[in-house]
Motif scaffolding. Structure first.
Motif, PDB file in Angstrom:
ATOM      1  N   CYS A 198       0.827  -1.208   0.000  1.00  0.00           N
ATOM      2  CA  CYS A 198       0.000   0.000   0.000  1.00  0.00           C
ATOM      3  C   CYS A 198       0.862   1.260   0.000  1.00  0.00           C
ATOM      4  O   CYS A 198       0.507   2.275  -0.621  1.00  0.00           O
ATOM      5  CB  CYS A 198      -0.931  -0.002   1.209  1.00  0.00           C
ATOM      6  SG  CYS A 198      -2.241  -1.242   1.134  1.00  0.00           S
ATOM      7  N   TRP A 240       8.828  12.607   2.401  1.00  0.00           N
ATOM      8  CA  TRP A 240       7.503  12.747   2.998  1.00  0.00           C
ATOM      9  C   TRP A 240       7.503  13.911   3.984  1.00  0.00           C
ATOM     10  O   TRP A 240       8.410  14.040   4.802  1.00  0.00           O
ATOM     11  CB  TRP A 240       7.099  11.482   3.726  1.00  0.00           C
ATOM     12  CG  TRP A 240       7.142  10.235   2.913  1.00  0.00           C
ATOM     13  CD1 TRP A 240       7.280  10.134   1.551  1.00  0.00           C
ATOM     14  CD2 TRP A 240       7.078   8.889   3.399  1.00  0.00           C
ATOM     15  NE1 TRP A 240       7.293   8.816   1.175  1.00  0.00           N
ATOM     16  CE2 TRP A 240       7.173   8.026   2.280  1.00  0.00           C
ATOM     17  CE3 TRP A 240       6.943   8.332   4.661  1.00  0.00           C
ATOM     18  CZ2 TRP A 240       7.130   6.639   2.402  1.00  0.00           C
ATOM     19  CZ3 TRP A 240       6.897   6.941   4.788  1.00  0.00           C
ATOM     20  CH2 TRP A 240       6.988   6.119   3.662  1.00  0.00           C
ATOM     21  N   ILE A 283       1.684   9.302  -6.332  1.00  0.00           N
ATOM     22  CA  ILE A 283       2.317  10.612  -6.190  1.00  0.00           C
ATOM     23  C   ILE A 283       3.308  10.860  -7.313  1.00  0.00           C
ATOM     24  O   ILE A 283       3.361  11.949  -7.894  1.00  0.00           O
ATOM     25  CB  ILE A 283       3.010  10.724  -4.818  1.00  0.00           C
ATOM     26  CG1 ILE A 283       1.952  10.756  -3.702  1.00  0.00           C
ATOM     27  CG2 ILE A 283       3.885  11.979  -4.744  1.00  0.00           C
ATOM     28  CD1 ILE A 283       2.524  10.682  -2.310  1.00  0.00           C
ATOM     29  N   ASN A 322      -1.495  14.737  -4.483  1.00  0.00           N
ATOM     30  CA  ASN A 322      -0.290  14.546  -3.685  1.00  0.00           C
ATOM     31  C   ASN A 322      -0.643  14.516  -2.207  1.00  0.00           C
ATOM     32  O   ASN A 322      -0.159  13.654  -1.450  1.00  0.00           O
ATOM     33  CB  ASN A 322       0.705  15.675  -3.979  1.00  0.00           C
ATOM     34  CG  ASN A 322       2.050  15.477  -3.321  1.00  0.00           C
ATOM     35  OD1 ASN A 322       2.139  15.186  -2.138  1.00  0.00           O
ATOM     36  ND2 ASN A 322       3.113  15.671  -4.086  1.00  0.00           N
ATOM     37  N   CYS A 360       0.736   4.210  -2.934  1.00  0.00           N
ATOM     38  CA  CYS A 360       0.637   5.650  -2.666  1.00  0.00           C
ATOM     39  C   CYS A 360       1.769   6.414  -3.344  1.00  0.00           C
ATOM     40  O   CYS A 360       1.556   7.485  -3.925  1.00  0.00           O
ATOM     41  CB  CYS A 360       0.657   5.909  -1.162  1.00  0.00           C
ATOM     42  SG  CYS A 360      -0.815   5.336  -0.277  1.00  0.00           S
ATOM     43  N   GLU A 361       2.973   5.866  -3.280  1.00  0.00           N
ATOM     44  CA  GLU A 361       4.109   6.549  -3.905  1.00  0.00           C
ATOM     45  C   GLU A 361       3.992   6.534  -5.427  1.00  0.00           C
ATOM     46  O   GLU A 361       4.354   7.516  -6.086  1.00  0.00           O
ATOM     47  CB  GLU A 361       5.421   5.910  -3.455  1.00  0.00           C
ATOM     48  CG  GLU A 361       5.745   6.161  -1.988  1.00  0.00           C
ATOM     49  CD  GLU A 361       7.237   6.148  -1.707  1.00  0.00           C
ATOM     50  OE1 GLU A 361       7.938   5.332  -2.329  1.00  0.00           O
ATOM     51  OE2 GLU A 361       7.682   6.937  -0.848  1.00  0.00           O
ATOM     52  N   GLY A 364      -2.337  11.242  -1.382  1.00  0.00           N
ATOM     53  CA  GLY A 364      -1.331  10.181  -1.340  1.00  0.00           C
ATOM     54  C   GLY A 364      -0.458  10.262  -0.105  1.00  0.00           C
ATOM     55  O   GLY A 364      -0.064   9.244   0.465  1.00  0.00           O
ATOM     56  N   THR A 365      -0.146  11.494   0.323  1.00  0.00           N
ATOM     57  CA  THR A 365       0.704  11.671   1.506  1.00  0.00           C
ATOM     58  C   THR A 365      -0.023  11.234   2.776  1.00  0.00           C
ATOM     59  O   THR A 365       0.590  10.656   3.677  1.00  0.00           O
ATOM     60  CB  THR A 365       1.150  13.136   1.626  1.00  0.00           C
ATOM     61  OG1 THR A 365       1.811  13.525   0.417  1.00  0.00           O
ATOM     62  CG2 THR A 365       2.124  13.312   2.782  1.00  0.00           C
ATOM     63  N   TYR A 366      -1.323  11.499   2.854  1.00  0.00           N
ATOM     64  CA  TYR A 366      -2.089  10.985   3.990  1.00  0.00           C
ATOM     65  C   TYR A 366      -2.074   9.458   3.987  1.00  0.00           C
ATOM     66  O   TYR A 366      -1.988   8.818   5.048  1.00  0.00           O
ATOM     67  CB  TYR A 366      -3.534  11.500   3.952  1.00  0.00           C
ATOM     68  CG  TYR A 366      -3.717  12.853   4.602  1.00  0.00           C
ATOM     69  CD1 TYR A 366      -3.781  12.979   5.983  1.00  0.00           C
ATOM     70  CD2 TYR A 366      -3.814  14.007   3.832  1.00  0.00           C
ATOM     71  CE1 TYR A 366      -3.935  14.207   6.593  1.00  0.00           C
ATOM     72  CE2 TYR A 366      -3.967  15.257   4.430  1.00  0.00           C
ATOM     73  CZ  TYR A 366      -4.026  15.349   5.810  1.00  0.00           C
ATOM     74  OH  TYR A 366      -4.172  16.576   6.413  1.00  0.00           O
ATOM     75  N   GLY A 367      -2.146   8.868   2.780  1.00  0.00           N
ATOM     76  CA  GLY A 367      -2.033   7.414   2.686  1.00  0.00           C
ATOM     77  C   GLY A 367      -0.683   6.921   3.160  1.00  0.00           C
ATOM     78  O   GLY A 367      -0.580   5.912   3.876  1.00  0.00           O
ATOM     79  N   LEU A 368       0.388   7.646   2.798  1.00  0.00           N
ATOM     80  CA  LEU A 368       1.724   7.276   3.260  1.00  0.00           C
ATOM     81  C   LEU A 368       1.842   7.372   4.764  1.00  0.00           C
ATOM     82  O   LEU A 368       2.526   6.561   5.401  1.00  0.00           O
ATOM     83  CB  LEU A 368       2.766   8.188   2.595  1.00  0.00           C
ATOM     84  CG  LEU A 368       3.017   7.958   1.106  1.00  0.00           C
ATOM     85  CD1 LEU A 368       3.922   9.039   0.546  1.00  0.00           C
ATOM     86  CD2 LEU A 368       3.631   6.576   0.873  1.00  0.00           C
TER      87      LEU A 368
END
Length: 249
Positions: free
Chosen positions: A53, A189, A61, A88, A57-58, A91-95
């Motif tokens: 996952c 990140w 992004i 972005n 996400c990356e 995706g960063t919240y996912g990271l």
């Protein structure tokens, strides 16, 4: 070349890694259904799927959340002005969830479930600590999006792996992933958290990783896991800057 150390990421590399990890997770689930295999085989799939996952996400992004023509300084300047593409930010919240917060509970849960043992007082304490850590991380993220939160609760904003003190107003800086500095491409990140004592976040994170190993059996396996985690966390710092090491981790 140090490219192999910093893992020169791109959308293609992240997508291939995600697919490979997904296949490994499915294999572990199927292998765990065989009676001769350890229960840990099945629960290892959770570890692998969570990393998959992160790669998804990356990949998102890299594909839609960054301008490939921009340099580190360009993306950092945009971020300092409070600008970050919406995809972005998502995706960063996912990271943050898959790359940071999930590791507060996955090691404890998988270690306990694979033991087939009763829930002792020691396990209860570890579960309570991990649950408290998860809630604290969530609270820090939610507080960070409240306007003028510093007027409501004393504290400060915190960005992991910050290379130098920020001169910009922290409140205007969004959750975002930047193209990392250095010769080789990687992602940096930027998680915006707000907390009275943010310097303890890393301590809590590593504690949630290692504490379950104190109760894990056999002891030899637990010792090997701890040794491997320490080597992959500390040895890269000899060769890499913290932000580059994070991309490898």
């Amino acid at each position: 070349s140090r490219c192999w150390l910093v893992m020169c990421w791109s959308a293609e590399v992240s997508a291939i890694a995600a697919c490979g990890l997904a296949v490994c997770a499915i294999f572990l689930v199927l292998a765990g259904q065989k009676k001769d295999n350890s229960p840990m085989t099945t629960y290892n799939a959770i570890f692998v799927a969570n990393i998959a996952c992160v790669e998804i996400c990356e990949a998102i992004i890299w594909t839609w959340g960054t301008n490939n023509g921009q340099s580190w300084s360009d993306t950092e300047n945009e971020w300092r002005l409070g600008r970050c593409p919406r995809i972005n930010m998502i995706g960063t919240y996912g990271l943050f969830i898959f790359g940071y917060m999930n590791w507060l509970w996955i090691p404890a849960y998988c270690s306990y479930k694979s033991q087939n043992s009763r829930c002792s007082a020691q396990w209860v304490l570890i579960f309570c600590f991990c649950a408290t850590s998860v809630l604290r991380y969530l609270a820090a993220v939610l507080l960070a999006v409240i306007p003028n939160v510093h007027d409501l609760a004393p504290g400060k904003y915190w960005f992991p792996n910050q290379r130098y003190p920020l001169e910009s107003d922290y409140a205007s800086l969004p959750m975002c992933t930047l193209k990392g500095p250095g010769v080789h491409d990687h992602l940096a990140w930027k998680f915006r958290l707000y907390d009275p004592i943010p310097d303890t976040f890393n301590i809590m994170w590593f504690a949630c990783l290692f504490l379950p190993m104190l109760l894990y059996k056999p002891i030899g396996t637990a010792a090997a896991v701890i040794a491997w985690a320490l080597m992959t966390s500390l040895i890269p710092l000899i060769f890499l800057k913290p932000d580059e090491m994070m991309s490898m981790f």
